[in-house]
Design an enzyme around this catalytic site. Structure first.
Site, PDB file in Angstrom:
ATOM      1  N   CYS A 190      33.501 -50.465  19.001  1.00 27.33           N
ATOM      2  CA  CYS A 190      33.742 -51.399  17.707  1.00 27.33           C
ATOM      3  C   CYS A 190      33.204 -52.638  17.711  1.00 27.33           C
ATOM      4  O   CYS A 190      32.863 -53.022  16.772  1.00 27.33           O
ATOM      5  CB  CYS A 190      35.247 -51.330  17.505  1.00 27.33           C
ATOM      6  SG  CYS A 190      36.219 -49.928  17.076  1.00 27.33           S
ATOM      7  N   LEU A 228      37.846 -61.292  19.151  1.00 25.60           N
ATOM      8  CA  LEU A 228      38.189 -60.763  20.425  1.00 25.60           C
ATOM      9  C   LEU A 228      36.835 -60.674  21.222  1.00 25.60           C
ATOM     10  O   LEU A 228      36.979 -60.950  22.326  1.00 25.60           O
ATOM     11  CB  LEU A 228      38.793 -59.404  20.246  1.00 25.60           C
ATOM     12  CG  LEU A 228      40.269 -59.495  19.621  1.00 25.60           C
ATOM     13  CD1 LEU A 228      40.741 -57.901  19.390  1.00 25.60           C
ATOM     14  CD2 LEU A 228      41.418 -60.035  20.503  1.00 25.60           C
ATOM     15  N   PHE A 237      43.967 -50.989  14.256  1.00 25.96           N
ATOM     16  CA  PHE A 237      43.866 -51.945  15.250  1.00 25.96           C
ATOM     17  C   PHE A 237      44.029 -51.547  16.613  1.00 25.96           C
ATOM     18  O   PHE A 237      44.075 -52.354  17.538  1.00 25.96           O
ATOM     19  CB  PHE A 237      44.964 -53.296  14.961  1.00 25.96           C
ATOM     20  CG  PHE A 237      44.653 -54.310  13.874  1.00 25.96           C
ATOM     21  CD1 PHE A 237      43.572 -55.184  13.618  1.00 25.96           C
ATOM     22  CD2 PHE A 237      45.430 -54.042  12.635  1.00 25.96           C
ATOM     23  CE1 PHE A 237      43.245 -55.873  12.761  1.00 25.96           C
ATOM     24  CE2 PHE A 237      45.062 -54.931  11.441  1.00 25.96           C
ATOM     25  CZ  PHE A 237      44.065 -55.573  11.511  1.00 25.96           C
ATOM     26  N   ASP A 275      38.561 -32.553   8.932  1.00 25.59           N
ATOM     27  CA  ASP A 275      37.200 -32.992   9.502  1.00 25.59           C
ATOM     28  C   ASP A 275      36.065 -31.871   9.306  1.00 25.59           C
ATOM     29  O   ASP A 275      36.590 -30.881   9.122  1.00 25.59           O
ATOM     30  CB  ASP A 275      37.324 -33.162  10.898  1.00 25.59           C
ATOM     31  CG  ASP A 275      36.017 -34.089  11.572  1.00 25.59           C
ATOM     32  OD1 ASP A 275      36.362 -35.384  11.886  1.00 25.59           O
ATOM     33  OD2 ASP A 275      34.970 -33.776  11.703  1.00 25.59           O
ATOM     34  N   ASN A 335      38.140 -58.364  15.337  1.00 22.21           N
ATOM     35  CA  ASN A 335      37.338 -57.799  16.324  1.00 22.21           C
ATOM     36  C   ASN A 335      36.317 -58.835  16.783  1.00 22.21           C
ATOM     37  O   ASN A 335      35.911 -59.135  17.832  1.00 22.21           O
ATOM     38  CB  ASN A 335      36.593 -56.627  15.961  1.00 22.21           C
ATOM     39  CG  ASN A 335      37.537 -55.365  16.355  1.00 22.21           C
ATOM     40  OD1 ASN A 335      38.637 -55.454  16.735  1.00 22.21           O
ATOM     41  ND2 ASN A 335      37.115 -54.145  15.981  1.00 22.21           N
TER      42      ASN A 335
END
Ligand code: NAD
Ligand code: UDX
Length: 470
Positions: free
Chosen positions: A281, A232, A167, A36, A229
């Site tokens: 998300c 959902l 996921f 990172d 997504n």
């Protein structure tokens, strides 16, 4: 292809960190580096105070990172370039947030971090490398990557691009990674693409049953993540839309969800009515899908998905309006105890938390808001309210933080449950009742309170999706 010796995850966030750790744990012969640009993040990953709160994650990290029980094969470093050079496979796990300015602002994903990672790989890789899209990206992102890699990559270095969306859900990340419903790998349907997919499948094969590893074409895989997504989130908006009808009619949305969910075609999960979905998300990915439809000249499709987000926004403001209306139309000077600020329990993540909108609206009504959350810090709450557009002077004036639910509720007119943390719902309500103003209100935005029991104690209780049954 020669065996995989070294793997790199770019982006040590909620996805890169846990995914790298589990892959390292399950493949002790593979060197796994999570890189990172943020030195603070990497320092935290190298400590016992991990940068994210995720149940069960520390033991997994320590086992692969600390060389106490076996040779170390998990490394956290800021040496992005050096690590890319060594890697056989590079997973891109950087953030793809919604754009805040320019074309598509508020809808399109900001692909700047993703493209920058792609360019870095192209510039640094010195041997054939498999690049894996793990970030959630628009469909056909791999085509853009291919052009960049072709233009910048060193001569003789071949790249194969795979899509392998993640996921996991926060709060259950370790369990989700250890026992995923499925691993999705999308590749070009060429011999080299299929071979690369097989290499990645073998890495997962060390702990995921073969039948749970699904291979598709690369565009299907990219789109399947957005689709999952969106579907959902759509379920939650559907049940939340029904919750409003329940409140108006005396039906109970819990009974509706249970009755409908018993139909095996519908199923029971993701039908918990709430004050609105949050997290980094759902909103972003539904908007991403909707924007994609817009750019593909499919306005009806765009509007359909946009409505999932619109219902969610409405649900949040509807809840605050209900609080104001029940409290006789004015909150001025009244203390309101807020239980929970994270977007769901078992995470300290506050991105897109429904609590942000609700607290912002309560401040606008000049309520004295006191917040208790077992994991979220004051600094983080202040930052979220600042980003949401609250004036920081108002935040200082109207908001306080409590160390426990009892201090939080003391002298308050209402307790507002915004996150389903166990230690928010399992309080001694009799004691809470004694320390509150009268009449004492509870507004349950998560349906985790036993409304009947609280009413018997003397509370006035209002829950999402529960109207007057008489
Ligand atoms: P995050 O913000 O927690 O982490 C992203 C990290 O990438 C940050 O630490 C950032 O410093 C780093 N980064 C950005 N550009 C970089 C670069 N060029 N080089 C090195 N590091 C760089 O994000 P996240 O929640 O882990 O999400 C990552 C991606 O995964 C997103 O596309 C998201 O939609 C997707 N996703 C997230 C979740 C989730 O639960 N959070 C689940 C599934 C998929
Ligand atoms: C989600 C997806 O579940 C995961 O597969 C994907 O990889 C990332 O996005 P996450 O956002 O971490 O995961 O949590 P999730 O459990 O899906 O909950 C999202 C939001 O919806 C939370 O605010 C949660 O409280 C809310 N929610 C969830 C409901 O309101 N009702 C439900 O029935 C389920």
């Amino acid at each position: 292809m020669s065996p995989v010796k070294s793997v790199c995850f770019i982006g040590a966030g909620f996805v890169g960190g846990p995914s790298g750790a589990v892959l390292a744990l399950k493949n002790p012969d593979v060197e796994v580096s999570v890189v990172d640009l943020s030195e603070n993040r990497i320092a935290a990953w190298n400590s016992d105070a991990l940068p994210i709160y995720e149940p069960g994650l520390l033991p997994v990290v320590k086992e692969a990172r600390d060389a106490e029980t076996r040779p170390q094969n998990l490394f956290f470093t800021t040496d992005v370039r050096g690590t890319i050079k060594r890697a056989d496979i590079v997973f891109i796990c950087v953030n793809t947030p919604t754009k805040t300015a320019g074309i598509g602002a508020g809808k399109a994903p900001n692909m700047a971090y993703f493209e920058s990672a792609t360019r870095m790989i192209a510039a640094e890789a010195e041997k054939d490398t498999i690049i894996v899209e793990k970030s959630t990206v628009p469909c056909r992102t791999a085509a853009n990557m291919r052009e960049i890699l072709k233009a910048i990559g060193k001569p003789g270095v071949n790249f194969e691009i795979l899509s392998n969306p993640e996921f996991l859900a926060e709060g259950t990340a370790v369990a989700d990674l250890m026992r995923p419903d499925r691993i999705l790998i999308g590749s070009m349907q060429t011999p080299s693409g299929l071979e690369a997919a097989e290499v990645l499948a073998n890495l997962y094969g060390s702990w995921v049953p073969k039948e749970n590893i699904l291979k598709t074409n690369i565009w299907s895989s990219e789109l399947a993540k957005l689709a999952a997504n969106a579907l959902l989130a759509q379920r939650i908006s559907s049940i939340n839309a029904l919750s409003a009808i329940c409140e108006a009619t005396g039906a109970d949305v819990g009974e509706i969800a249970y009755a409908a969910g018993l139909d095996s075609r519908i199923g029971s999960r993701m039908l918990q009515a709430s004050v609105g979905f949050g997290g980094s998300c759902f909103r972003k990915d539904v908007l991403n899908l909707s924007y994609m439809a817009e750019t593909l000249h499919l306005p009806e499709v765009a509007a359909y998905w946009q409505s999932v987000v619109a219902i969610n926004e409405w649900q949040k403001s509807r809840f605050t309006k209900r609080i104001i209306s029940a409290l006789y139309g004015t909150l001025t000077g009244k203390k309101i105890a807020v239980y929970g600020f994270s977007y769901k329990k078992n995470t300290a993540d506050t991105r897109e938390s429904a609590a942000i909108s609700v607290v912002k609206d309560l401040i606008a009504e000049q309520a004295k808001v006191c917040i208790y959350d077992p994991q979220v810090t004051k600094a983080q709450i202040w930052e979220e309210l600042d980003i949401s557009g609250c004036h920081i002077d108002d935040v200082e004036k109207f908001v306080t933080i409590a160390k426990n639910p009892y201090d939080c509720a003391s002298d308050s007119h209402a307790v507002v449950v915004l996150t389903e943390w166990d230690d928010c719902r399992q309080v001694d309500w009799e004691q809470i009742f004694d320390i509150m103003e009268r009449p004492a209100f509870v507004f349950d935005g998560r349906r985790v309170i036993d409304a009947g029991k609280l009413q018997r104690l003397g509370f006035h209780v209002e829950s999402i999706g529960r109207g007057n049954p008489f």
